[in-house]
Design a protein around this motif. Structure first.
Motif, PDB file in Angstrom:
ATOM      1  N   GLU A  47       0.829  -1.206   0.000  1.00 60.46           N
ATOM      2  CA  GLU A  47       0.000   0.000   0.000  1.00 60.46           C
ATOM      3  C   GLU A  47       0.864   1.256   0.000  1.00 60.46           C
ATOM      4  O   GLU A  47       0.602   2.215  -0.718  1.00 60.46           O
ATOM      5  CB  GLU A  47      -0.940   0.010   1.214  1.00 60.46           C
ATOM      6  CG  GLU A  47      -1.998  -1.074   1.207  1.00 60.46           C
ATOM      7  CD  GLU A  47      -1.474  -2.436   1.668  1.00 60.46           C
ATOM      8  OE1 GLU A  47      -0.414  -2.499   2.346  1.00 60.46           O
ATOM      9  OE2 GLU A  47      -2.117  -3.447   1.335  1.00 60.46           O
ATOM     10  N   GLN A  51       1.179   4.141  -2.881  1.00 58.12           N
ATOM     11  CA  GLN A  51       1.023   5.569  -2.601  1.00 58.12           C
ATOM     12  C   GLN A  51       2.227   6.344  -3.129  1.00 58.12           C
ATOM     13  O   GLN A  51       2.079   7.402  -3.753  1.00 58.12           O
ATOM     14  CB  GLN A  51       0.854   5.809  -1.103  1.00 58.12           C
ATOM     15  CG  GLN A  51       0.741   7.276  -0.730  1.00 58.12           C
ATOM     16  CD  GLN A  51       0.703   7.499   0.773  1.00 58.12           C
ATOM     17  OE1 GLN A  51       0.588   6.561   1.550  1.00 58.12           O
ATOM     18  NE2 GLN A  51       0.828   8.757   1.171  1.00 58.12           N
ATOM     19  N   ASP A  54       2.020   6.628  -6.898  1.00 59.42           N
ATOM     20  CA  ASP A  54       1.036   7.650  -7.290  1.00 59.42           C
ATOM     21  C   ASP A  54       1.618   9.050  -7.143  1.00 59.42           C
ATOM     22  O   ASP A  54       1.443   9.910  -8.012  1.00 59.42           O
ATOM     23  CB  ASP A  54      -0.238   7.522  -6.449  1.00 59.42           C
ATOM     24  CG  ASP A  54      -1.035   6.267  -6.767  1.00 59.42           C
ATOM     25  OD1 ASP A  54      -0.814   5.675  -7.853  1.00 59.42           O
ATOM     26  OD2 ASP A  54      -1.872   5.870  -5.931  1.00 59.42           O
ATOM     27  N   GLU A  55       2.301   9.305  -6.039  1.00 64.21           N
ATOM     28  CA  GLU A  55       2.890  10.616  -5.798  1.00 64.21           C
ATOM     29  C   GLU A  55       4.021  10.902  -6.791  1.00 64.21           C
ATOM     30  O   GLU A  55       4.164  12.028  -7.258  1.00 64.21           O
ATOM     31  CB  GLU A  55       3.391  10.707  -4.360  1.00 64.21           C
ATOM     32  CG  GLU A  55       2.257  10.702  -3.344  1.00 64.21           C
ATOM     33  CD  GLU A  55       2.738  10.636  -1.903  1.00 64.21           C
ATOM     34  OE1 GLU A  55       3.967  10.758  -1.671  1.00 64.21           O
ATOM     35  OE2 GLU A  55       1.892  10.465  -1.012  1.00 64.21           O
TER      36      GLU A  55
END
Length: 86
Positions: A47, A51, A54-55
């Motif tokens: 997870e 994240q 994505d960033e």
């Protein structure tokens, strides 16, 4: 060139050689064993990795942070190999 110039040159050469020899001993990791010289590799959850991806995707093209993260990925791979996890 005077006699004094030759003397200084020999001293400089001797200092350079002594520095090389001493620095070679300073980096020796055999006192701690091979595994003791390896940096720890932090484990990230899927997870957290998602994240981070994505960033990273939101950063502008050619971002310095993206370049640094690429270097970090290489270092993590080297640390895994060093620790025998790769």
């Amino acid at each position: 060139m005077t006699h004094r110039d030759g003397c200084c040159r020999r001293r400089r050469v001797a200092l350079v050689l002594a520095t090389i020899w001493l620095s070679g001993c300073a980096t020796c990791a055999s006192d701690f064993g091979w595994a003791g010289a390896c940096p720890p590799v932090v484990a990230y959850s899927r997870e957290f990795q998602a994240q981070a991806a994505d960033e990273l995707f939101m950063l502008p093209e050619g971002s310095a942070i993206a370049h640094m993260l690429s270097d970090y990925a290489v270092m993590r791979g080297q640390a895994r190999i060093c620790a025998g996890d790769g």
